[in-house]
Scaffold this motif. Structure first.
Motif, PDB file in Angstrom:
ATOM      1  N   SER A  48      14.330   2.189  -4.310  1.00 55.41           N
ATOM      2  CA  SER A  48      14.009   2.500  -2.917  1.00 55.41           C
ATOM      3  C   SER A  48      12.489   2.475  -2.785  1.00 55.41           C
ATOM      4  N   LEU A  49      12.003   2.433  -1.562  1.00 50.58           N
ATOM      5  CA  LEU A  49      10.555   2.441  -1.355  1.00 50.58           C
ATOM      6  C   LEU A  49       9.940   3.699  -1.953  1.00 50.58           C
ATOM      7  N   GLU A  50      10.575   4.839  -1.737  1.00 50.16           N
ATOM      8  CA  GLU A  50      10.064   6.098  -2.287  1.00 50.16           C
ATOM      9  C   GLU A  50      10.023   6.054  -3.817  1.00 50.16           C
ATOM     10  N   GLN A  51      11.084   5.529  -4.434  1.00 47.27           N
ATOM     11  CA  GLN A  51      11.120   5.428  -5.898  1.00 47.27           C
ATOM     12  C   GLN A  51      10.036   4.477  -6.402  1.00 47.27           C
ATOM     13  N   ALA A  52       9.831   3.362  -5.710  1.00 44.82           N
ATOM     14  CA  ALA A  52       8.805   2.400  -6.120  1.00 44.82           C
ATOM     15  C   ALA A  52       7.413   3.016  -6.021  1.00 44.82           C
ATOM     16  N   ILE A  53       7.156   3.756  -4.948  1.00 42.72           N
ATOM     17  CA  ILE A  53       5.856   4.421  -4.796  1.00 42.72           C
ATOM     18  C   ILE A  53       5.661   5.442  -5.911  1.00 42.72           C
ATOM     19  N   ASN A  54       6.695   6.225  -6.209  1.00 43.97           N
ATOM     20  CA  ASN A  54       6.597   7.216  -7.287  1.00 43.97           C
ATOM     21  C   ASN A  54       6.419   6.545  -8.642  1.00 43.97           C
ATOM     22  N   ALA A  55       7.140   5.456  -8.886  1.00 42.21           N
ATOM     23  CA  ALA A  55       6.998   4.737 -10.158  1.00 42.21           C
ATOM     24  C   ALA A  55       5.573   4.214 -10.311  1.00 42.21           C
ATOM     25  N   ALA A  56       5.026   3.655  -9.251  1.00 49.80           N
ATOM     26  CA  ALA A  56       3.647   3.147  -9.304  1.00 49.80           C
ATOM     27  C   ALA A  56       2.670   4.281  -9.591  1.00 49.80           C
ATOM     28  N   TYR A  57       2.890   5.433  -8.989  1.00 52.87           N
ATOM     29  CA  TYR A  57       2.019   6.591  -9.238  1.00 52.87           C
ATOM     30  C   TYR A  57       2.110   7.014 -10.707  1.00 52.87           C
ATOM     31  N   ILE A  58       3.335   7.126 -11.214  1.00 54.77           N
ATOM     32  CA  ILE A  58       3.557   7.546 -12.605  1.00 54.77           C
ATOM     33  C   ILE A  58       2.925   6.540 -13.574  1.00 54.77           C
ATOM     34  N   LEU A  59       3.070   5.248 -13.260  1.00 49.90           N
ATOM     35  CA  LEU A  59       2.585   4.190 -14.153  1.00 49.90           C
ATOM     36  C   LEU A  59       1.134   3.798 -13.876  1.00 49.90           C
ATOM     37  N   ASP A  60       0.500   4.481 -12.921  1.00 48.12           N
ATOM     38  CA  ASP A  60      -0.903   4.236 -12.574  1.00 48.12           C
ATOM     39  C   ASP A  60      -1.153   2.766 -12.236  1.00 48.12           C
ATOM     40  N   CYS A  61      -0.361   2.280 -11.281  1.00 49.57           N
ATOM     41  CA  CYS A  61      -0.518   0.904 -10.827  1.00 49.57           C
ATOM     42  C   CYS A  61      -0.194   0.841  -9.344  1.00 49.57           C
ATOM     43  N   LYS A  62      -0.243  -0.343  -8.780  1.00 49.74           N
ATOM     44  CA  LYS A  62       0.137  -0.539  -7.390  1.00 49.74           C
ATOM     45  C   LYS A  62       1.622  -0.895  -7.333  1.00 49.74           C
ATOM     46  N   VAL A  63       2.264  -0.619  -6.211  1.00 43.27           N
ATOM     47  CA  VAL A  63       3.687  -0.931  -6.051  1.00 43.27           C
ATOM     48  C   VAL A  63       3.938  -2.409  -6.335  1.00 43.27           C
ATOM     49  N   GLU A  64       3.048  -3.264  -5.861  1.00 44.78           N
ATOM     50  CA  GLU A  64       3.251  -4.701  -6.056  1.00 44.78           C
ATOM     51  C   GLU A  64       3.107  -5.134  -7.509  1.00 44.78           C
ATOM     52  N   ASP A  65       2.615  -4.248  -8.371  1.00 46.03           N
ATOM     53  CA  ASP A  65       2.507  -4.562  -9.797  1.00 46.03           C
ATOM     54  C   ASP A  65       3.827  -4.362 -10.541  1.00 46.03           C
ATOM     55  N   LEU A  66       4.813  -3.722  -9.917  1.00 47.71           N
ATOM     56  CA  LEU A  66       6.074  -3.413 -10.594  1.00 47.71           C
ATOM     57  C   LEU A  66       6.906  -4.656 -10.897  1.00 47.71           C
ATOM     58  N   HIS A  67       6.749  -5.697 -10.093  1.00 45.69           N
ATOM     59  CA  HIS A  67       7.495  -6.945 -10.275  1.00 45.69           C
ATOM     60  C   HIS A  67       6.573  -8.126 -10.026  1.00 45.69           C
ATOM     61  N   VAL A  68       6.907  -9.231 -10.623  1.00 43.52           N
ATOM     62  CA  VAL A  68       6.258 -10.482 -10.278  1.00 43.52           C
ATOM     63  C   VAL A  68       6.685 -10.801  -8.850  1.00 43.52           C
ATOM     64  N   ILE A  69       5.751 -11.219  -8.015  1.00 46.73           N
ATOM     65  CA  ILE A  69       6.066 -11.606  -6.650  1.00 46.73           C
ATOM     66  C   ILE A  69       6.180 -13.121  -6.613  1.00 46.73           C
ATOM     67  N   VAL A  70       7.316 -13.607  -6.148  1.00 49.66           N
ATOM     68  CA  VAL A  70       7.578 -15.047  -6.094  1.00 49.66           C
ATOM     69  C   VAL A  70       7.324 -15.511  -4.662  1.00 49.66           C
ATOM     70  N   HIS A  71       6.430 -16.470  -4.522  1.00 50.76           N
ATOM     71  CA  HIS A  71       6.104 -17.046  -3.211  1.00 50.76           C
ATOM     72  C   HIS A  71       6.953 -18.296  -3.025  1.00 50.76           C
ATOM     73  N   GLY A  72       7.382 -18.508  -1.826  1.00 52.38           N
ATOM     74  CA  GLY A  72       8.174 -19.702  -1.542  1.00 52.38           C
ATOM     75  C   GLY A  72       8.201 -19.970  -0.062  1.00 52.38           C
ATOM     76  N   THR A  73       9.052 -20.879   0.321  1.00 51.58           N
ATOM     77  CA  THR A  73       9.237 -21.174   1.731  1.00 51.58           C
ATOM     78  C   THR A  73      10.721 -21.122   2.045  1.00 51.58           C
ATOM     79  N   ARG A  74      11.015 -20.860   3.280  1.00 51.26           N
ATOM     80  CA  ARG A  74      12.405 -20.855   3.713  1.00 51.26           C
ATOM     81  C   ARG A  74      12.470 -21.553   5.059  1.00 51.26           C
ATOM     82  N   THR A  75      13.578 -22.114   5.337  1.00 54.05           N
ATOM     83  CA  THR A  75      13.761 -22.753   6.648  1.00 54.05           C
ATOM     84  C   THR A  75      14.403 -21.768   7.580  1.00 54.05           C
TER      85      THR A  75
END
Length: 76
Positions: A48-75
């Motif tokens: 959840s968003l709350e869990q991701a924010i807490n995980a980032a706090y615990i791990l001393d990183c940003k939320v976006e650091d928890l996963h690789v972000i895949v960029h793409g396109t969609r129709t």
């Protein structure tokens, strides 16, 4: 076509090693079962968003650091 983002590979195992805590400890501190964190790492489930924010706090990183972000396109 519009740009899209999706979560890719989990970086949580590496972030836990860097923070010197086990994934079991991270799960405990997030208040979730260890099996749930396993599913997050395998991309079967999302935090959840709350869990991701807490995980980032615990791990001393940003939320976006928890996963690789895949960029793409969609129709549309």
């Amino acid at each position: 076509m519009a740009a899209s983002l999706r979560l890719g590979e989990s970086r949580i195992p590496n972030l836990c090693r860097r923070a010197k805590i086990t994934q079991a400890e991270l799960a405990r501190r997030l208040g979730i079962p260890r099996q749930t964190l396993y599913k997050v790492n395998k991309r079967i489930r999302d935090l959840s968003l709350e869990q991701a924010i807490n995980a980032a706090y615990i791990l001393d990183c940003k939320v976006e650091d928890l996963h690789v972000i895949v960029h793409g396109t969609r129709t549309e």
